[in-house]
Design a protein around this motif. Structure first.
Motif, mmCIF file in Angstrom:
data_model
loop_
_atom_site.group_PDB
_atom_site.id
_atom_site.type_symbol
_atom_site.label_atom_id
_atom_site.label_comp_id
_atom_site.label_asym_id
_atom_site.label_seq_id
_atom_site.Cartn_x
_atom_site.Cartn_y
_atom_site.Cartn_z
ATOM 1 N N PRO A 1 0.831 -1.217 0.000
ATOM 2 C CA PRO A 1 0.000 0.000 0.000
ATOM 3 C C PRO A 1 0.861 1.261 0.000
ATOM 4 N N SER A 2 0.399 2.276 -0.702
ATOM 5 C CA SER A 2 1.081 3.567 -0.712
ATOM 6 C C SER A 2 0.966 4.211 0.661
ATOM 7 N N GLY A 3 1.678 5.321 0.873
ATOM 8 C CA GLY A 3 1.668 5.979 2.181
ATOM 9 C C GLY A 3 0.282 6.321 2.671
ATOM 10 N N SER A 4 -0.547 6.920 1.803
ATOM 11 C CA SER A 4 -1.896 7.315 2.217
ATOM 12 C C SER A 4 -2.781 6.092 2.445
ATOM 13 N N LEU A 5 -2.660 5.091 1.577
ATOM 14 C CA LEU A 5 -3.466 3.880 1.747
ATOM 15 C C LEU A 5 -3.027 3.116 2.986
ATOM 16 N N LEU A 6 -1.731 3.083 3.243
ATOM 17 C CA LEU A 6 -1.226 2.421 4.448
ATOM 18 C C LEU A 6 -1.831 3.069 5.688
ATOM 19 N N HIS A 7 -1.888 4.406 5.705
ATOM 20 C CA HIS A 7 -2.483 5.119 6.842
ATOM 21 C C HIS A 7 -3.960 4.749 6.982
ATOM 22 N N THR A 8 -4.681 4.685 5.858
ATOM 23 C CA THR A 8 -6.108 4.343 5.883
ATOM 24 C C THR A 8 -6.305 2.915 6.398
ATOM 25 N N MET A 9 -5.431 2.007 5.970
ATOM 26 C CA MET A 9 -5.541 0.617 6.426
ATOM 27 C C MET A 9 -5.269 0.493 7.925
ATOM 28 N N GLN A 10 -4.250 1.200 8.401
ATOM 29 C CA GLN A 10 -3.965 1.173 9.837
ATOM 30 C C GLN A 10 -5.141 1.719 10.637
ATOM 31 N N LYS A 11 -5.737 2.780 10.140
ATOM 32 C CA LYS A 11 -6.888 3.376 10.826
ATOM 33 C C LYS A 11 -8.049 2.382 10.888
ATOM 34 N N ALA A 12 -8.279 1.656 9.788
ATOM 35 C CA ALA A 12 -9.358 0.663 9.765
ATOM 36 C C ALA A 12 -9.070 -0.486 10.728
ATOM 37 N N LEU A 13 -7.818 -0.925 10.782
ATOM 38 C CA LEU A 13 -7.462 -2.007 11.690
ATOM 39 C C LEU A 13 -7.544 -1.569 13.152
ATOM 40 N N ASP A 14 -7.160 -0.327 13.432
ATOM 41 C CA ASP A 14 -7.288 0.192 14.796
ATOM 42 C C ASP A 14 -8.760 0.251 15.217
ATOM 43 N N CYS B 1 -16.830 -2.741 9.463
ATOM 44 C CA CYS B 1 -15.444 -2.276 9.512
ATOM 45 C C CYS B 1 -14.512 -3.294 8.847
ATOM 46 N N LEU B 2 -14.734 -4.568 9.133
ATOM 47 C CA LEU B 2 -13.926 -5.626 8.526
ATOM 48 C C LEU B 2 -14.069 -5.608 7.006
ATOM 49 N N MET B 3 -15.293 -5.473 6.518
ATOM 50 C CA MET B 3 -15.521 -5.488 5.078
ATOM 51 C C MET B 3 -14.923 -4.254 4.398
ATOM 52 N N GLU B 4 -14.930 -3.135 5.087
ATOM 53 C CA GLU B 4 -14.300 -1.936 4.527
ATOM 54 C C GLU B 4 -12.795 -2.155 4.359
ATOM 55 N N PHE B 5 -12.173 -2.813 5.349
ATOM 56 C CA PHE B 5 -10.754 -3.112 5.230
ATOM 57 C C PHE B 5 -10.505 -4.099 4.097
ATOM 58 N N MET B 6 -11.327 -5.146 3.997
ATOM 59 C CA MET B 6 -11.126 -6.144 2.952
ATOM 60 C C MET B 6 -11.376 -5.560 1.564
ATOM 61 N N THR B 7 -12.209 -4.540 1.476
ATOM 62 C CA THR B 7 -12.394 -3.849 0.194
ATOM 63 C C THR B 7 -11.111 -3.150 -0.223
ATOM 64 N N LEU B 8 -10.404 -2.561 0.746
ATOM 65 C CA LEU B 8 -9.113 -1.945 0.464
ATOM 66 C C LEU B 8 -8.108 -3.004 0.004
ATOM 67 N N VAL B 9 -8.142 -4.155 0.657
ATOM 68 C CA VAL B 9 -7.248 -5.256 0.277
ATOM 69 C C VAL B 9 -7.546 -5.708 -1.148
ATOM 70 N N ASP B 10 -8.828 -5.838 -1.471
ATOM 71 C CA ASP B 10 -9.220 -6.291 -2.801
ATOM 72 C C ASP B 10 -8.710 -5.328 -3.878
ATOM 73 N N GLY B 11 -8.740 -4.036 -3.578
ATOM 74 C CA GLY B 11 -8.211 -3.062 -4.525
ATOM 75 C C GLY B 11 -6.715 -3.236 -4.732
ATOM 76 N N LEU B 12 -5.995 -3.521 -3.647
ATOM 77 C CA LEU B 12 -4.552 -3.764 -3.752
ATOM 78 C C LEU B 12 -4.251 -5.017 -4.570
ATOM 79 N N VAL B 13 -5.065 -6.047 -4.392
ATOM 80 C CA VAL B 13 -4.879 -7.274 -5.163
ATOM 81 C C VAL B 13 -5.082 -7.002 -6.650
ATOM 82 N N SER B 14 -6.061 -6.170 -6.971
ATOM 83 C CA SER B 14 -6.309 -5.820 -8.373
ATOM 84 C C SER B 14 -5.112 -5.105 -8.974
ATOM 85 N N LEU B 15 -4.496 -4.206 -8.211
ATOM 86 C CA LEU B 15 -3.286 -3.531 -8.681
ATOM 87 C C LEU B 15 -2.160 -4.528 -8.895
ATOM 88 N N HIS B 16 -2.042 -5.467 -7.969
ATOM 89 C CA HIS B 16 -1.002 -6.498 -8.076
ATOM 90 C C HIS B 16 -1.211 -7.331 -9.334
#
Length: 282
Positions: A117-130, A146-161
């Motif tokens: 994750p990029s810097g901004s996305l990393l911050h957003t992911m940490q906030k969701a996990l907290d 909250c869990l599904m919102e985090f997994m949506t971010l993960v799914d976007g990262l997988v698509s980039l990968h």
């Protein structure tokens, strides 16, 4: 040893912890029955993940499907800071049945992922996990949202990968050699492969192979072979194959030897493991 997070006998959808500590013992390679996501805030100099050995920088998200052999951290002199999110496989299957290929990365033990994750996305992911941590394990509409919102971010990262926008991993010469050895072992998992066989295949001294393999995986070649076979057996049994089928498909000619090895490695007999997973999937 890494403290276990996922307890298959408990009936919950997810579990999450944040751990910041100096490891006091070397962590051996292992497998879990559920999906695990590690967001590491520390450098990872020597990861064993599936069939490769690599290094990763702080801020790497590691997605580990069920029954995937892994070892993420093996330093006893540095602080290791990470979030660990575990998802119950049976719960995920109830949401997304096996024929739904969209979330293959939550099932395929052969394809663990390193995501960046990029810097901004990393911050957003940490906030969701907290925020998820603040629910203290409760299963409610709010926590699942909250869990599904985090997994949506993960799914976007997988698509980039998948689109080729991933980050190039750092890998040393010896890490690449061990990766090549692991892949060879995986391709011949149903056969008997010795250090002498590996020496002939890779044109290295058996002692050298043994030394670098131990350094980068914290196990021996023979230990890895057993772990990999047992990981495959656990996967087969959880999918409904019989104990005899799992025994033969992992290359064991003796049922007694297979059953004894399974109990030594997993802690329960293979039949009991199979029944517990089939019952939890109902």
């Amino acid at each position: 040893m890494e403290k276990p997070v996922f307890y298959p006998e408990k009936d919950y959808a997810y579990n999450i912890v944040r751990r910041t500590e100096i490891c006091t013992a070397h962590i051996p390679p292992h497998v879990h029955d559920g999906v695990e996501l590690y967001l590491s805030l520390s450098p990872l100099p020597d990861i064993l993940l599936g069939n490769r050995v690599v290094s990763a920088e702080p801020g790497t998200l590691i997605l580990i499907p069920p029954f995937c052999v892994h070892r993420l951290f093996d330093r006893t002199d540095e602080l290791y800071d990470r979030y660990i999110l575990s998802l119950k496989a049976a719960w995920l299957d109830s949401l997304f049945p096996g024929e739904n290929g969209q979330y293959f990365y939550l099932r395929d033990s052969e394809q663990p992922l390193l995501l960046f994750p990029s810097g901004s996305l990393l911050h957003t992911m940490q906030k969701a996990l907290d925020e998820l941590l603040s629910f203290q394990g409760e299963c409610s509409f709010s926590s699942i949202k909250c869990l599904m919102e985090f997994m949506t971010l993960v799914d976007g990262l997988v698509s980039l990968h998948d689109s080729g926008n991933g980050k190039k991993l750092r890998i040393s010469t010896t890490q690449q050699t061990v990766t090549d050895i692991i892949r060879y072992l995986d391709e011949h998992i149903g056969e008997t492969v010795s250090l002498r066989d590996l020496s002939r295949r890779f044109t290295y001294n058996p002692d050298y192979i043994s030394r670098i393999f131990k350094k980068h995986t914290n196990t021996t070649v023979s230990g890895y072979i057993v772990l990999r076979k047992m990981a495959r057996a656990r996967q087969l049994l959880s999918e409904g194959y019989t104990v005899t089928q799992a025994q033969l498909m992992t290359g064991y000619s003796s049922y007694a030897h297979f059953a004894r090895t399974f109990k030594e490695q997993v802690g329960i007999p293979p039949a009991a493991f199979r029944n517990s997973h089939l019952n939890s999937a109902r």
